[in-house]
Design a protein around this motif. Structure first.
Motif, mmCIF file in Angstrom:
data_model
loop_
_atom_site.group_PDB
_atom_site.id
_atom_site.type_symbol
_atom_site.label_atom_id
_atom_site.label_comp_id
_atom_site.label_asym_id
_atom_site.label_seq_id
_atom_site.Cartn_x
_atom_site.Cartn_y
_atom_site.Cartn_z
ATOM 1 N N ASN A 138 -16.346 13.422 -31.333
ATOM 2 C CA ASN A 138 -15.979 14.990 -30.924
ATOM 3 C C ASN A 138 -14.760 14.820 -29.936
ATOM 4 O O ASN A 138 -13.798 15.773 -30.047
ATOM 5 N N GLN A 139 -14.739 13.835 -29.282
ATOM 6 C CA GLN A 139 -13.467 13.865 -28.072
ATOM 7 C C GLN A 139 -12.475 12.910 -28.460
ATOM 8 O O GLN A 139 -11.381 12.895 -27.797
ATOM 9 N N ALA A 141 -10.028 12.715 -30.585
ATOM 10 C CA ALA A 141 -8.601 13.119 -30.781
ATOM 11 C C ALA A 141 -7.722 13.630 -29.605
ATOM 12 O O ALA A 141 -6.742 13.115 -29.602
ATOM 13 N N GLN A 142 -8.446 14.206 -28.857
ATOM 14 C CA GLN A 142 -7.921 14.608 -27.645
ATOM 15 C C GLN A 142 -7.692 13.610 -26.613
ATOM 16 O O GLN A 142 -6.755 13.367 -25.796
ATOM 17 N N ALA A 143 -8.904 12.656 -26.412
ATOM 18 C CA ALA A 143 -8.486 11.537 -25.495
ATOM 19 C C ALA A 143 -7.567 10.440 -25.992
ATOM 20 O O ALA A 143 -6.801 9.840 -24.952
ATOM 21 N N THR A 144 -7.348 10.242 -27.167
ATOM 22 C CA THR A 144 -6.334 9.233 -27.542
ATOM 23 C C THR A 144 -4.916 9.843 -27.992
ATOM 24 O O THR A 144 -4.002 9.209 -27.988
ATOM 25 N N GLY A 145 -4.828 11.210 -28.284
ATOM 26 C CA GLY A 145 -3.764 11.795 -28.727
ATOM 27 C C GLY A 145 -3.303 11.470 -30.111
ATOM 28 O O GLY A 145 -2.307 11.381 -30.626
ATOM 29 N N GLY A 146 -4.343 10.773 -31.031
ATOM 30 C CA GLY A 146 -4.055 10.409 -32.302
ATOM 31 C C GLY A 146 -4.511 8.732 -32.442
ATOM 32 O O GLY A 146 -3.690 8.158 -31.754
ATOM 33 N N ALA A 260 -1.960 8.521 -25.978
ATOM 34 C CA ALA A 260 -2.581 9.351 -24.777
ATOM 35 C C ALA A 260 -3.645 8.622 -23.998
ATOM 36 O O ALA A 260 -3.636 8.787 -22.879
ATOM 37 N N VAL A 288 -13.739 7.715 -20.742
ATOM 38 C CA VAL A 288 -12.657 8.199 -21.124
ATOM 39 C C VAL A 288 -11.400 7.697 -20.306
ATOM 40 O O VAL A 288 -11.747 7.853 -19.247
ATOM 41 N N PRO A 290 -7.664 7.918 -19.795
ATOM 42 C CA PRO A 290 -6.325 8.404 -19.937
ATOM 43 C C PRO A 290 -5.066 7.344 -19.395
ATOM 44 O O PRO A 290 -5.518 6.461 -18.510
#
Length: 373
Positions: A138-139, A141-146, A260, A288, A290
């Motif tokens: 669920n997370q 895409a947002q955590a990696t930026g793709g 990301a 996570v 970043p």
């Protein structure tokens, strides 16, 4: 259909009994019929499902009138023939344990089955529903930026003893990278939302089952290996499997990395295998990390203790059945794990084993259901 959903279960060995224990926790369900040819396993299953009629054959089970759906959890090499028999006799909503099949020759049969079967079919890929893995999905895409790189490591115990030692031989199990690792190939496709185009792999049998003999034969299943997969999207993925590493703190470690940042899921193995002198078993985590600012954020993802007690898969069998029941009851319209999903995961495992045996990369065809080029 009545308010209660009545299951018929085909095969009640170790995994089948985990299904029985989890179904028993779901309101409005009953195991109404079981077909299990092994007397010892049938006795254990009867104790877990006291209302079930014990059927002497698949034909007898399909004659039980109140059935609303079927679960196949028999040995791998039996799945396709049992599905075909059900299609000819009484096509009900069907949950089929992984792997869907074991042989490239099954493809044409599965395509015929898929195109003509009138009820929904769901392939049991429990790992999708482990809470820490579901959180990563669920997370991610947002955590990696793709996602550019996806790594899955499983360090675990050897294959457990099964009836007739069917999981010790490639001809029955499909091979380790089909039997065990189809879960991980399914996760790769799901997380990356892309199809594999090339697989390179190296593996073998280093430690497990070498001293065992069954009717004069030595088991031939691999116990370790690396698999690298190139995807149509340009993303890359790697699987590292070791089945003589049960001393590890976590059984599965999954990481996804992009421009990301990074996200990881850490999943412990079955609690019943955790040594009591080491204190409580580890709690699953999602981390996570970043890139900017650099600040890793670990988050515990505890699993309901009731679910840990009734299975070895961190509650995922229960959550999978919740969703399957929604399908059977008509709340949802389509299976979350399709026949095509099940076949493509098998095809990746077969390709990995081919690469291990030949030392060559294997090209896959993302535009059609093809095991190898």
């Amino acid at each position: 259909m009545s308010a209660r959903v009545n299951y018929g279960v085909i095969g009640c060995g170790m995994m089948g009994q985990e299904h029985l224990r989890n179904i028993a926790l779901l309101p409005g369900t009953r195991i109404s019929a079981i077909h299990e040819p092994d007397a010892g396993m049938a006795a254990l299953a009867a104790g877990l499902a006291p209302y079930a009629r014990m059927a002497g054959s698949l034909e007898d089970l399909l004659e039980v009138p109140e059935l609303d759906c079927l679960l196949i959890s028999s040995p791998n090499h039996l799945h396709v023939a049992q599905m075909e028999h059900i299609a000819r006799t009484r096509p009900l909503p069907l949950l089929v344990e992984k792997p869907l099949c074991t042989d490239p020759a099954d493809l044409a049969r599965l395509e015929t089955f898929r195109d003509s079967y009138p009820a929904p079919v769901w392939v049991a890929m429990e790992y999708r529903y482990m809470p820490p893995i579901a959180a990563l999905i669920n997370q991610a895409a947002q955590a990696t930026g793709g996602i550019a790189m996806l790594t899955i490591r499983e360090h675990r115990y050897p294959f457990l003893d099964k009836v007739g030692a069917w999981n010790r031989f490639n001809r029955y199990s499909g091979g380790t990278f089909v039997e065990k690792c189809c879960h991980f190939f399914d996760l790769m496709r799901l997380i990356l939302q892309s199809e594999p185009v090339r697989i390179m792999a190296s593996g073998g049998q280093a430690a497990n089952h070498l001293a065992e003999r069954y009717h004069g034969e030595t088991p031939d299943v691999f116990d370790h290996g690396y698999v690298i997969v190139d995807f149509e999207s340009g993303a890359r993925s790697m699987l590292e499997l070791c089945m003589f590493a049960e001393g590890a703190r976590y059984q599965e470690e999954i990481s996804a990395v992009g421009p990301a940042g990074k996200i990881e899921a850490l999943v412990p193995g079955p609690g019943r295998f955790w040594p009591a002198d080491q204190g409580p078993p580890p709690v699953p985590q999602v981390i996570v990390s970043p890139r900017h600012p650099k600040a890793p954020r670990p988050l515990d993802v505890p699993v309901d203790p009731r679910l840990l007690e009734v299975g070895d898969h961190n509650g995922s069998t229960y959550y999978q059945h919740e969703r399957f029941l929604a399908l059977v009851r008509g709340v949802t319209a389509t299976p979350e794990v399709s026949i095509e999903d099940g076949w493509r995961a098998v095809a990746m495992g077969l390709a990995a084993q081919t690469s291990m045996q030949t030392g060559q990369a294997v090209i896959l065809h993302p535009d059609r259901l093809s095991p190898v080029a």
